[in-house]
Design an enzyme around this catalytic site. Sequence first.
Site, PDB file in Angstrom:
ATOM      1  N   HIS A   1      -5.153  24.383   2.173  1.00  0.00           N
ATOM      2  CA  HIS A   1      -5.094  24.710   3.589  1.00  0.00           C
ATOM      3  C   HIS A   1      -5.991  23.787   4.404  1.00  0.00           C
ATOM      4  O   HIS A   1      -5.605  23.287   5.459  1.00  0.00           O
ATOM      5  CB  HIS A   1      -5.501  26.167   3.795  1.00  0.00           C
TER       6      HIS A   1
ATOM      7  N   GLU B   1       1.281  24.946   0.200  1.00  0.00           N
ATOM      8  CA  GLU B   1       0.649  26.175   0.656  1.00  0.00           C
ATOM      9  C   GLU B   1       1.617  27.356   0.505  1.00  0.00           C
ATOM     10  O   GLU B   1       1.222  28.440   0.088  1.00  0.00           O
ATOM     11  CB  GLU B   1       0.300  25.991   2.135  1.00  0.00           C
TER      12      GLU B   1
ATOM     13  N   ASN C   1      -9.496   7.889 -25.774  1.00  0.00           N
ATOM     14  CA  ASN C   1      -9.584   7.561 -27.184  1.00  0.00           C
ATOM     15  C   ASN C   1      -9.708   8.817 -28.041  1.00  0.00           C
ATOM     16  O   ASN C   1      -9.042   8.969 -29.061  1.00  0.00           O
ATOM     17  CB  ASN C   1     -10.842   6.722 -27.418  1.00  0.00           C
TER      18      ASN C   1
END
Lengths: 657, 121
Positions: A46, A68, A390
């Site tokens: 918002h 929203e 990794n």
Amino acid sequence: MDINSYKEIFIEEARDNIKIFNSALLKFEKDITDLTPVNDIFRAVHTLKGMAATMGYDKMTEFTHSLEDILDNIRNGSIKVDAEITGLLFKGVDIIEKFLENISRNNIDITEGYEELINKYKEYTKTGLKISAKVIKEEQKKEEIPDLKIEEIILNEAFKRNLNVYIVKITLAEDCVFKNVRVFMVNRNLGEKGEIIKSSPVAKDLEEGKFGNSFSVAYITKLNSEEIEKLLYKIAEIKKVEVKQIKKGLDEKRKIEKKAENIISNVEKKKILSQSVRVNIEKLDVLLNLVGELVIAKIRLEQISKDKQFEILKETANEFDRIINELQAEVTQVRMLPVNNIFDRFPRIARDLAVEEGKEVETEIIGGDIEIDRTVLEEINEPLLHLVRNSVAHGIEKPEERISKGKSRKGIIRLSAKRERNSVIIEISDDGKGIDVLKVKKKALEMKILSEEKIKNITDEEIVNIIALPGFSTMDTVDKIAGRGVGVDVVKTKIESLGGIFKIENYPGEGVKFIMKLPLTLAIIQALLVKTSQNIYALPVIYTLEILELNTKSIKLIQGKRVIVLRDEVIAVFSLAELLKKKREEKEVVQLVIVEVRDKKIALEVDEVIGQQEIAIKSLGEFLKYAKGFSGVTILGDGRISLILDIQSLLEENNNL
Amino acid sequence: MKNALIVDDTKFMRNMLKSILTKKGIDIVAEASNGKEAVEKYKEFKPDLITMDIIMPEVDGIQAVKEIIKIDPDAKIIMCSAMGQQALVIEAIQSGAKDFVIKPFQPARVWEAIDRTFQES
């Protein structure tokens, strides 16, 4: 309108909100039955929407708006949450991040794939809307405005005094920016003519602007409904005011609410805001540079006062020294950022990669609030990212494999930071399969890095360091995740170029630990000044272990190499003069500095150890920046220039590592 | 016709407000570039409306609000605030300002604030 002057702060604050979004989403993914994180996400989205709208970024506004919507549907339970939904939300964060990137880099408000995602959201909100519309209708039948449960005592008291009791629901304009100020104004206007006794959400949330577009208050006053509406519509950005009166008869049926904690007094609680300003980081760089210059000037002053033996000057110099030290500490402090600034991103990245690889990973962060210089932090971001990837790709095993080994389904990657005097130690460890020593040996043979004979004698600890050699990879095929030919060696080089130390600890079958020791700041460090061939060099203290003075007879020759035996340990001796391609002077007594480079101890022979001092690092400049053996330059107290030694590259340059 | 006093330390912002207010049919009687000047100009012109910047050199907007409200508790002052200055806006409103608008200005918002402020009387 000059919107650009707001761009910087927009981007900064938007990034903060993206962070909130990401971490709340990770929380939500872990337990989708708990909707609390969704509220945090909603607030962040918002805020982003409001800011984007103010800045005139229509596409970003449109996107955040649709996000929203779906969040609202999740929040009110009309959308059932599954992995697909969380996946869509993760994509949403990414899109917002891309929007921001495009805005900050190219000043364009568009991002690939955002419309597609909006459509996907709409699919959910459409069907969702149907359901929620039903729910809302049913709710509306019951009561349009939320019930605030007013205590009976208060109601009776109000009625006794012929006062009216109302529940007032106030809806603000959707793009209202300072919601808390509007709340304050509502309080002010209503407070003049009556008393607000309760609110929903609670007062604290209202004061912090933590609510959607509307809030309700219970209000006791002599005014009628119309007068209340009029009073509130005087405030700008109030879109809608709904007033419902609570009548006497009805209220007797109400349950008595005993908890009084939610009652807000009419006295406006002034929000205590921490006093802080945002400062352009370049300004801090300039400031630090100036402090660096000041440190140099200070060292000169100290030198002069020592030479001249002038009492008053000495006192002034001491005073000066104290103040500058304090100033330096403060400025350095200001530039420090908690490592969480980059750690925060890793759980998400690890999670995404794990999903891709069909693995399950949980990322733990320890010591996220440890602070380190911003420049160092920026520089280590990529290396750390690489190590995390990794660990997920090569370290953590698939769930089935883990279970068969008696491990938990989920692999754990642990990021930790701790402070150790003037360094920060960062560790990345996983509980995966560890480095396959045999495979590394085989590969090292194939790549002709080591001879067969050498491999026989090499310890497991030493072999692990081979994976940090340039171009080394045990992966047979190049994969897109970590085995791109750039690997641990790049990480190691980066850490070392920052004046840090990089180590690998391998626990076959149980995991790997990468350890990085980094300086707190890059600008001013403690250094040991040494003299060789008439020149003074600075050696960063981080590398040094001890200083020895020995008779030259103690230096033995083994296979033509000079060594000393120190506490039963054989240490190779290198002459700094020779490393610098200068002539070594034969002397009866030699001074040796024991330094630690890549886990190895080395004795560095110098003509004279002058002492420890703090130095301000200056870069070598464009022309000399690739000069091997030196990491920078500094100015000494007497105005002379001294090169800062980079022992590692100096030894490499001479093929001695 | 209503008239207004515009207070802001930058000419850029004053000009922008001037054009927004003029479109609304408001006459600009005076401009001031700091709080001290604002109070002087207020005494001189007694405008119907004042737009007041917050951060200004010498005397800031909040101080100016306090002094103007001392002279006329009914003075219609609208604060002009930048993002993130909520606390200052609240302080200004506590001191007697009637409403606020946020920079960068959206004309519609400014007009709405003016309309609702005049409604009060």
